[in-house]
Design an enzyme around this catalytic site. Structure first.
Site, PDB file in Angstrom:
ATOM      1  N   HIS A  41       0.870  -1.190   0.000  1.00  0.00           N
ATOM      2  CA  HIS A  41       0.000   0.000   0.000  1.00  0.00           C
ATOM      3  C   HIS A  41       0.904   1.236   0.000  1.00  0.00           C
ATOM      4  O   HIS A  41       1.488   1.575  -1.019  1.00  0.00           O
ATOM      5  CB  HIS A  41      -0.926  -0.088   1.214  1.00  0.00           C
ATOM      6  CG  HIS A  41      -2.034   0.917   1.242  1.00  0.00           C
ATOM      7  ND1 HIS A  41      -2.352   1.729   0.184  1.00  0.00           N
ATOM      8  CD2 HIS A  41      -2.934   1.236   2.235  1.00  0.00           C
ATOM      9  CE1 HIS A  41      -3.379   2.495   0.514  1.00  0.00           C
ATOM     10  NE2 HIS A  41      -3.754   2.225   1.755  1.00  0.00           N
ATOM     11  N   HIS A  73      -2.133  -1.947  -9.871  1.00  0.00           N
ATOM     12  CA  HIS A  73      -3.152  -1.372  -9.005  1.00  0.00           C
ATOM     13  C   HIS A  73      -4.406  -2.225  -9.099  1.00  0.00           C
ATOM     14  O   HIS A  73      -4.732  -2.737 -10.167  1.00  0.00           O
ATOM     15  CB  HIS A  73      -3.472   0.069  -9.418  1.00  0.00           C
ATOM     16  CG  HIS A  73      -4.122   0.850  -8.335  1.00  0.00           C
ATOM     17  ND1 HIS A  73      -5.472   0.802  -8.111  1.00  0.00           N
ATOM     18  CD2 HIS A  73      -3.593   1.649  -7.378  1.00  0.00           C
ATOM     19  CE1 HIS A  73      -5.748   1.559  -7.069  1.00  0.00           C
ATOM     20  NE2 HIS A  73      -4.635   2.082  -6.598  1.00  0.00           N
ATOM     21  N   ASP A  76       3.106   5.646  -6.669  1.00  0.00           N
ATOM     22  CA  ASP A  76       4.379   5.556  -5.953  1.00  0.00           C
ATOM     23  C   ASP A  76       5.595   5.500  -6.870  1.00  0.00           C
ATOM     24  O   ASP A  76       6.728   5.540  -6.391  1.00  0.00           O
ATOM     25  CB  ASP A  76       4.380   4.310  -5.045  1.00  0.00           C
ATOM     26  CG  ASP A  76       3.521   4.516  -3.812  1.00  0.00           C
ATOM     27  OD1 ASP A  76       3.456   5.662  -3.343  1.00  0.00           O
ATOM     28  OD2 ASP A  76       2.911   3.556  -3.340  1.00  0.00           O
TER      29      ASP A  76
HETATM   30  N1  ACO Z   1       4.980  -6.307 -10.976  1.00  0.00           N
HETATM   31  C1  ACO Z   1       4.860  -7.519 -11.541  1.00  0.00           C
HETATM   32  N2  ACO Z   1       3.717  -8.211 -11.592  1.00  0.00           N
HETATM   33  C2  ACO Z   1       2.643  -7.648 -11.024  1.00  0.00           C
HETATM   34  C3  ACO Z   1       2.683  -6.370 -10.422  1.00  0.00           C
HETATM   35  C4  ACO Z   1       3.922  -5.702 -10.405  1.00  0.00           C
HETATM   36  N3  ACO Z   1       4.047  -4.521  -9.818  1.00  0.00           N
HETATM   37  N4  ACO Z   1       1.471  -6.060  -9.935  1.00  0.00           N
HETATM   38  C5  ACO Z   1       0.682  -7.101 -10.231  1.00  0.00           C
HETATM   39  N5  ACO Z   1       1.394  -8.056 -10.887  1.00  0.00           N
HETATM   40  C6  ACO Z   1       0.900  -9.353 -11.377  1.00  0.00           C
HETATM   41  C7  ACO Z   1       0.893 -10.370 -10.254  1.00  0.00           C
HETATM   42  O1  ACO Z   1       2.114 -11.064 -10.139  1.00  0.00           O
HETATM   43  C8  ACO Z   1      -0.256 -11.266 -10.670  1.00  0.00           C
HETATM   44  O2  ACO Z   1       0.193 -12.101 -11.697  1.00  0.00           O
HETATM   45  P1  ACO Z   1      -0.366 -13.603 -11.836  1.00  0.00           P
HETATM   46  O3  ACO Z   1      -1.836 -13.450 -12.085  1.00  0.00           O
HETATM   47  O4  ACO Z   1       0.404 -14.148 -12.967  1.00  0.00           O
HETATM   48  O5  ACO Z   1      -0.088 -14.256 -10.515  1.00  0.00           O
HETATM   49  C9  ACO Z   1      -1.259 -10.292 -11.285  1.00  0.00           C
HETATM   50  O6  ACO Z   1      -0.472  -9.184 -11.764  1.00  0.00           O
HETATM   51  C10 ACO Z   1      -2.286  -9.783 -10.307  1.00  0.00           C
HETATM   52  O7  ACO Z   1      -1.552  -9.232  -9.181  1.00  0.00           O
HETATM   53  P2  ACO Z   1      -2.133  -9.118  -7.718  1.00  0.00           P
HETATM   54  O8  ACO Z   1      -1.029  -8.764  -6.802  1.00  0.00           O
HETATM   55  O9  ACO Z   1      -2.953 -10.326  -7.386  1.00  0.00           O
HETATM   56  O10 ACO Z   1      -3.160  -7.956  -7.951  1.00  0.00           O
HETATM   57  P3  ACO Z   1      -3.652  -6.941  -6.912  1.00  0.00           P
HETATM   58  O11 ACO Z   1      -4.864  -6.325  -7.452  1.00  0.00           O
HETATM   59  O12 ACO Z   1      -3.735  -7.527  -5.552  1.00  0.00           O
HETATM   60  O13 ACO Z   1      -2.400  -5.945  -6.967  1.00  0.00           O
HETATM   61  C11 ACO Z   1      -0.971  -4.410  -5.996  1.00  0.00           C
HETATM   62  C12 ACO Z   1      -2.365  -4.665  -6.573  1.00  0.00           C
HETATM   63  C13 ACO Z   1      -0.903  -5.048  -4.616  1.00  0.00           C
HETATM   64  C14 ACO Z   1      -0.804  -2.913  -5.881  1.00  0.00           C
HETATM   65  C15 ACO Z   1       0.120  -4.999  -6.910  1.00  0.00           C
HETATM   66  O14 ACO Z   1       0.013  -4.472  -8.199  1.00  0.00           O
HETATM   67  C16 ACO Z   1       1.505  -4.799  -6.341  1.00  0.00           C
HETATM   68  O15 ACO Z   1       1.928  -5.570  -5.463  1.00  0.00           O
HETATM   69  N6  ACO Z   1       2.262  -3.762  -6.826  1.00  0.00           N
HETATM   70  C17 ACO Z   1       3.573  -3.466  -6.307  1.00  0.00           C
HETATM   71  C18 ACO Z   1       3.459  -2.694  -4.996  1.00  0.00           C
HETATM   72  C19 ACO Z   1       2.966  -1.276  -5.200  1.00  0.00           C
HETATM   73  O16 ACO Z   1       3.393  -0.560  -6.085  1.00  0.00           O
HETATM   74  N7  ACO Z   1       2.053  -0.866  -4.315  1.00  0.00           N
HETATM   75  C20 ACO Z   1       1.476   0.489  -4.327  1.00  0.00           C
HETATM   76  C21 ACO Z   1       0.073   0.432  -4.835  1.00  0.00           C
HETATM   77  S1  ACO Z   1      -0.638   2.021  -4.933  1.00  0.00           S
HETATM   78  C22 ACO Z   1      -1.026   2.396  -3.358  1.00  0.00           C
HETATM   79  O17 ACO Z   1      -1.515   1.598  -2.615  1.00  0.00           O
HETATM   80  C23 ACO Z   1      -0.678   3.667  -2.894  1.00  0.00           C
END
Ligand code: ACO
Length: 388
Positions: free
Chosen positions: A228, A267, A323
């Protein structure tokens, strides 16, 4: 094992994906179009023309303030910018390495103990509480940051705006106009964002009718995780890792091959580029117009482009989020990475308070169900007979 406890209409939504739990008129994230609205206004317009105080008023009171309303609101915020001595002592007692968000979570709970009437629920008093919490947040964060850096704590000044004061209390210098405006824009565009994890936490805790300090303190805890609010600091770590690795392309190939995540990308709601990332990228271009090929921006640009191609080839709607560029902006304001997630809190505190006020107007306890998967009706074995 227990039988399936779900009825036919019930579906488990892990992580609450796509689940709508309440209504709100504070903000709307249009993930398909990549837009963010506060009370109906596009954030691009607010970031271009409004002040922190105006947007805070908008979120808390539901409409843009007229001149006198804004004056009164700004005056009240400044009046409330004096942290109780006891709260300062608690911050001073924390270990030097304490992360600013952990200190804020502690200090907000402590502030609740120093407020003689934290439980009042009339709208008027809730707004007063919100202003106190919003005014105190940058002071607490700046105090923790300065102690972290080995400096003494500075009190807020009465002659500065909220954004100017924040930078002043961090650095000890009154910021120039450009730096103050950059901080103000950063605060404005991160003030609210639908039912994100920390806002949901604030609402869930507030729905028990506990006080605003308890709810905002809990929200800070939710914000502090790397999925987050912690991602901006993680982006800086990623840049350092790439530097050590030597080559961004092979770093990313290795990251993708091992199932790792690119920090500052992806996201839950946006299927387009996060509009806040666009604003941060422009702000960064403005702040670095006189720098000759800054290394961090080159590397970030490469990561964004390479990752975009990678995700597009796999049909994954993953783009840069708020971010991704924010840390590079904060570094130009002279701020160290340890404070990056805390700047998010200095902004989002307004949204949390606005949501708590909104919820109190028509409160309903947040109480979801779970699907139990453990055993039932086990035979209790007395302690003396166990393990034989
Ligand atoms: N890099 C690589 N792969 C990613 C990324 C990423 N940043 N984000 C999502 N994916 C992929 C996952 O590996 C997953 O792949 P799969 O289906 O093959 O397993 C798919 O996309 C779905 O990802 P989830 O994590 O299940 O999706 P979710 O909706 O929960 O993700 C999140 C949202 C947690 C923000 C995620 O994109 C992430 O972890 N990003 C990196 C951390 C980040 O930047 N956080 C800040 C978010 S903005 C905020 O809160 C202020």
């Amino acid at each position: 094992m227990a039988q399936d406890t779900l009825s036919q209409e019930q579906v488990i939504r892990r992580g609450m994906d796509e689940l709508v739990v309440d209504t709100t008129s504070v903000s709307w994230v249009d993930g398909q179009q990549g837009r963010l609205y506060y009370r109906g206004f596009r954030i691009e317009d607010l970031a271009k023309s409004a002040s922190f105080e105006e947007v805070a008023y908008l979120l808390l009171c539901g409409e843009l303030p007229a001149g006198q309303q804004l004056q009164g609101f700004s005056w009240k915020l400044r009046q409330l910018s004096h942290t109780p001595e006891k709260t300062i002592r608690i911050i001073q007692e924390l270990p030097r390495h304490t992360a600013p968000l952990a200190a804020l979570q502690t200090a907000l709970a402590a502030l609740g103990c120093t407020d003689p009437k934290p439980k009042y629920s009339e709208e008027e008093t809730l707004l007063g509480l919100a202003l106190r919490i919003i005014a105190q947040t940058p002071i607490i964060l700046a105090a923790t940051y300065r102690l972290h850096q080995g400096n003494s704590i500075l009190p807020a000044r009465d002659d500065l705006t909220h954004a100017q004061n924040f930078l002043y209390m961090l650095s000890g210098r009154v910021p120039d106009e450009e730096a103050a405006r950059a901080m103000e824009i950063a605060l404005i565009i991160q003030m609210d964002h639908g039912f994100n994890s920390s806002t949901f936490t604030a609402r869930a805790v507030a729905s028990t009718l506990t006080n605003m300090y308890a709810a905002t303190s809990a929200a800070v805890g939710a914000l502090s995780g790397p999925l987050h609010g912690g991602a901006s600091e993680e982006v800086v770590q990623m840049l350092a890792d790439i530097e050590e690795w030597g080559d961004p392309k092979s770093y990313l190939d290795n990251l993708f091959a091992s199932g790792g995540k690119v920090m500052g990308m992806g996201h839950r709601v946006y299927k387009q580029t996060d509009p806040r990332a666009v604003i941060f990228e422009k702000l960064l271009a403005q702040l670095t117009r006189n720098e000759k090929s800054p290394k961090d921006i080159q590397t970030l640009g490469y990561v964004a482009g390479y990752a975009r191609e990678h995700f597009a080839a796999r049909n994954q709607p993953i783009h840069v989020n708020v971010d991704f560029w924010s840390g590079a902006v904060y570094r130009r304001l002279g701020i160290q990475p340890v404070l990056f997630p805390a700047i998010f809190a200095a902004a989002r505190i307004v949204g949390w308070c606005a949501h708590i006020i909104e919820l109190r107007q028509n409160n309903r306890l947040y109480r979801p169900l779970s699907s139990y998967t453990g055993p039932v009706d086990l035979k209790f074995v007395p302690l003396a007979e166990r393990g034989k």
